[in-house]
Design a protein around this motif. Structure first.
Motif, PDB file in Angstrom:
ATOM      1  N   THR A  36       0.821  -1.213   0.000  1.00  0.00           N
ATOM      2  CA  THR A  36       0.000   0.000   0.000  1.00  0.00           C
ATOM      3  C   THR A  36       0.856   1.264   0.000  1.00  0.00           C
ATOM      4  O   THR A  36       0.509   2.249  -0.642  1.00  0.00           O
ATOM      5  CB  THR A  36      -0.958   0.015   1.209  1.00  0.00           C
ATOM      6  N   ALA A  39       1.862   2.195  -3.400  1.00  0.00           N
ATOM      7  CA  ALA A  39       0.669   2.527  -4.175  1.00  0.00           C
ATOM      8  C   ALA A  39       0.157   3.935  -3.864  1.00  0.00           C
ATOM      9  O   ALA A  39      -0.172   4.692  -4.776  1.00  0.00           O
ATOM     10  CB  ALA A  39      -0.426   1.493  -3.921  1.00  0.00           C
ATOM     11  N   ILE A  40       0.098   4.297  -2.575  1.00  0.00           N
ATOM     12  CA  ILE A  40      -0.426   5.627  -2.249  1.00  0.00           C
ATOM     13  C   ILE A  40       0.561   6.722  -2.634  1.00  0.00           C
ATOM     14  O   ILE A  40       0.145   7.821  -2.984  1.00  0.00           O
ATOM     15  CB  ILE A  40      -0.882   5.754  -0.776  1.00  0.00           C
ATOM     16  N   ILE A  43      -0.198   7.156  -6.417  1.00  0.00           N
ATOM     17  CA  ILE A  43      -1.510   7.619  -6.850  1.00  0.00           C
ATOM     18  C   ILE A  43      -1.867   9.030  -6.400  1.00  0.00           C
ATOM     19  O   ILE A  43      -2.654   9.704  -7.043  1.00  0.00           O
ATOM     20  CB  ILE A  43      -2.625   6.647  -6.420  1.00  0.00           C
ATOM     21  N   ALA A  69      -8.285   9.394  -3.301  1.00  0.00           N
ATOM     22  CA  ALA A  69      -7.610   8.405  -4.155  1.00  0.00           C
ATOM     23  C   ALA A  69      -6.842   7.386  -3.313  1.00  0.00           C
ATOM     24  O   ALA A  69      -6.866   6.188  -3.612  1.00  0.00           O
ATOM     25  CB  ALA A  69      -6.673   9.101  -5.135  1.00  0.00           C
ATOM     26  N   CYS A  70      -6.195   7.845  -2.264  1.00  0.00           N
ATOM     27  CA  CYS A  70      -5.422   6.940  -1.412  1.00  0.00           C
ATOM     28  C   CYS A  70      -6.318   5.904  -0.757  1.00  0.00           C
ATOM     29  O   CYS A  70      -5.955   4.738  -0.634  1.00  0.00           O
ATOM     30  CB  CYS A  70      -4.635   7.719  -0.368  1.00  0.00           C
ATOM     31  N   ALA A  72      -9.052   4.693  -1.931  1.00  0.00           N
ATOM     32  CA  ALA A  72      -9.565   3.761  -2.930  1.00  0.00           C
ATOM     33  C   ALA A  72      -8.625   2.584  -3.160  1.00  0.00           C
ATOM     34  O   ALA A  72      -9.077   1.501  -3.533  1.00  0.00           O
ATOM     35  CB  ALA A  72      -9.820   4.498  -4.242  1.00  0.00           C
ATOM     36  N   ILE A  73      -7.320   2.775  -2.935  1.00  0.00           N
ATOM     37  CA  ILE A  73      -6.373   1.704  -3.236  1.00  0.00           C
ATOM     38  C   ILE A  73      -5.672   1.122  -2.008  1.00  0.00           C
ATOM     39  O   ILE A  73      -4.990   0.126  -2.126  1.00  0.00           O
ATOM     40  CB  ILE A  73      -5.316   2.174  -4.247  1.00  0.00           C
ATOM     41  N   ALA A  74      -5.846   1.724  -0.855  1.00  0.00           N
ATOM     42  CA  ALA A  74      -5.164   1.247   0.353  1.00  0.00           C
ATOM     43  C   ALA A  74      -5.738  -0.078   0.829  1.00  0.00           C
ATOM     44  O   ALA A  74      -6.944  -0.298   0.787  1.00  0.00           O
ATOM     45  CB  ALA A  74      -5.273   2.290   1.465  1.00  0.00           C
TER      46      ALA A  74
END
Length: 95
Positions: A36, A39-40, A43, A69-70, A72-74
Motif C-alpha cells: 500500500t 501505491a499511495i 496515486i 484516491a489513497c 480507494a487503493i489502500a
C-alpha cells in the motif's frame, strides 16, 4: 477570455492547516506488507505521501486535497483517513 492552467486554478483554493493533528495516519507495518505504501505514493495527485530511505511512508497532510484516491487503493487497515476538523483542510474555489 484567457484560459487558466490547472496549477493556476489549484492556486485559488484555500488551505487551512490543522497544526495540532493530522487527519491521515499510515500503519507502516500493513503498508509495507501489502504494498500500500508504494501505491499511495504513486496515486496521490497532491504528492502528500513519500517513501523514505528506510521504507517508511511519510505524510505531508497539509497538502492533502481530500480527493480520496489513497483510500480507494489502500489495503484494509493500512490507512486511517478522515476529513480534517471543522474549518480546516482545503476550501475549493470556483475557477
Amino acid at each position: 477570455m484567457k484560459k487558466t492552467t490547472i496549477p493556476e486554478r489549484l492556486a485559488r483554493n484555500r488551505y487551512v492547516t490543522d497544526e495540532e493533528e493530522s487527519h491521515i495516519h499510515v500503519d507502516q507495518e500493513i503498508a509495507r506488507r501489502t504494498g500500500t505504501g508504494k501505491a499511495i505514493v504513486a496515486i496521490c495527485p497532491a504528492k502528500v505521501y513519500a517513501e523514505e530511505a528506510d521504507g517508511t511512508i511519510s505524510v505531508e497532510y497539509a497538502a492533502c486535497s481530500e480527493c480520496g484516491a489513497c483510500l480507494a487503493i489502500a489495503a484494509p487497515g493500512a490507512l486511517t483517513w478522515r476529513y480534517p476538523r471543522g474549518g480546516m483542510g482545503i476550501q475549493l474555489r470556483q475557477g
